[in-house]
Design a protein around this motif. Structure first.
Motif, short mmCIF file in Angstrom:
data_model
loop_
_atom_site.label_atom_id
_atom_site.label_comp_id
_atom_site.label_asym_id
_atom_site.label_seq_id
_atom_site.Cartn_x
_atom_site.Cartn_y
_atom_site.Cartn_z
N UNK A 120 0.92 -1.23 -0.01
CA UNK A 120 0.13 0.12 -0.05
C UNK A 120 0.69 1.13 0.13
N UNK A 121 2.35 1.13 0.08
CA UNK A 121 3.13 2.28 0.02
C UNK A 121 2.68 3.34 -0.88
N UNK A 122 2.42 3.09 -2.25
CA UNK A 122 2.04 4.16 -3.17
C UNK A 122 0.77 4.20 -3.61
N UNK A 123 -0.30 3.39 -2.83
CA UNK A 123 -1.60 3.81 -2.98
C UNK A 123 -2.25 5.00 -2.86
N UNK A 124 -3.21 5.26 -3.42
CA UNK A 124 -3.88 6.77 -3.19
C UNK A 124 -5.30 6.10 -2.77
N UNK A 125 -5.48 6.71 -1.59
CA UNK A 125 -7.07 6.69 -1.04
C UNK A 125 -7.95 7.89 -1.20
N UNK A 126 -9.14 7.76 -1.74
CA UNK A 126 -9.74 8.92 -2.20
C UNK A 126 -10.88 9.28 -1.31
N UNK A 127 -11.18 10.26 -0.70
CA UNK A 127 -12.43 10.53 0.03
C UNK A 127 -13.07 11.72 -0.72
N UNK A 128 -14.54 11.56 -0.65
CA UNK A 128 -15.30 12.42 -1.39
C UNK A 128 -16.51 13.05 -0.35
N UNK A 129 -16.99 14.13 -0.52
CA UNK A 129 -18.12 14.46 0.12
C UNK A 129 -19.47 13.92 -0.38
N UNK A 130 -20.55 14.15 0.15
CA UNK A 130 -21.80 13.34 -0.41
C UNK A 130 -22.11 13.83 -1.72
N UNK A 131 -21.88 15.15 -2.30
CA UNK A 131 -22.30 15.43 -3.43
C UNK A 131 -21.22 15.29 -4.37
N UNK A 132 -19.87 15.12 -4.10
CA UNK A 132 -19.03 14.79 -5.19
C UNK A 132 -18.30 16.05 -5.28
N UNK A 133 -18.49 17.21 -4.88
CA UNK A 133 -17.74 18.35 -5.36
C UNK A 133 -16.41 18.64 -4.53
N UNK A 134 -16.07 17.92 -3.39
CA UNK A 134 -15.13 18.08 -2.60
C UNK A 134 -14.36 16.67 -2.54
N UNK A 135 -13.14 16.46 -2.89
CA UNK A 135 -12.28 15.43 -2.67
C UNK A 135 -11.16 15.47 -2.41
N UNK A 136 -10.60 14.64 -1.46
CA UNK A 136 -9.30 14.57 -0.96
C UNK A 136 -8.41 13.24 -1.25
N UNK A 137 -7.22 13.31 -1.06
CA UNK A 137 -6.56 12.14 -1.13
C UNK A 137 -5.33 11.92 -0.16
#
Length: 166
Positions: free
Chosen positions: A1-18
Motif C-alpha cells: 500500500x506504500x504508493x496507493x492513493x485513497x480518495x475521500x469524497x463529500x456526499x455530493x462529490x464536489x469536494x475530494x481529498x486524497x
C-alpha cells in the motif's frame, strides 16, 4: 500500500481529498473533543454521520505532506468546538459533509474514514476509551487505550522524523 492513493469524497462529490500511501494510523477516537466536534458537524443541515454506532470517530491519519484536497478546496469551511480549540473540522459547505480535522500544532491530518471510497484500512487502535459512552459490545479487533497511548505518540514521532529526512 506504500504508493496507493485513497480518495475521500463529500456526499455530493464536489469536494475530494486524497491520502497517499498507508496512513500513519487508522484509529477510532472517543475523546470529548471528537464527540463534541461530531455533535456539531452532524447537526448541520443534511450532514452525513461521522461517528460509528458506538460514538467513536474513525480516522485515517496522514502526514500533512501525504494528504491534500484535490477538488473543491474553496468549498471547505473550518468549524471549531470552541474559539480556542486547537482543531479545525473541515466541512464541505456544498453538502455539509465533514471531511477531515486538522490539529493546528501538529504535522498530521485526520480524515474521517467514512468518507473514503472502498474499504478503509482496519482499525489499529481505539483511544480515549475513558470517554466512551455506549452499551454496544466493544470490538476486540484492536487494542483499546484509556488515553491516547504510547503507540499513537510513537507513530506521530516517527512520521515527523520521516518528514524531516524525506
Amino acid at each position: 500500500m506504500a504508493d496507493d492513493i485513497l480518495i475521500s469524497t463529500c456526499q455530493c462529490g464536489k469536494v475530494q481529498c486524497q491520502g497517499i500511501g498507508r496512513p500513519m494510523i487508522s484509529g477510532v477516537c472517543y475523546c470529548d473533543d471528537c464527540q463534541a466536534g461530531a455533535d456539531m458537524v452532524e447537526a448541520l443541515d443534511g450532514a452525513a454521520q461521522v461517528r460509528d454506532d458506538d460514538g467513536g470517530s474513525h480516522y485515517l491519519t496522514y502526514r500533512d505532506d501525504r494528504f491534500s484536497c484535490t477538488k473543491g478546496a474553496d468549498l471547505l469551511r473550518a468549524y471549531k468546538n470552541r474559539p480556542d480549540a486547537p482543531t479545525d473540522r473541515m466541512v464541505a459547505s456544498c453538502c455539509n459533509t465533514a471531511m477531515f480535522l486538522k490539529f493546528s500544532k501538529g504535522h498530521w491530518t485526520s480524515a474521517y474514514a467514512r468518507r473514503f471510497e472502498g474499504d478503509a484500512p482496519s482499525v489499529e487502535m481505539r483511544t480515549q476509551m475513558q470517554f466512551r459512552d455506549s452499551d454496544l459490545p466493544l470490538p476486540d479487533d484492536a487494542p483499546n487505550y484509556q488515553t491516547f497511548g504510547v503507540r499513537l505518540f510513537w507513530r506521530l514521532f516517527t512520521s515527523r522524523i520521516a518528514m524531516i529526512f524525506g
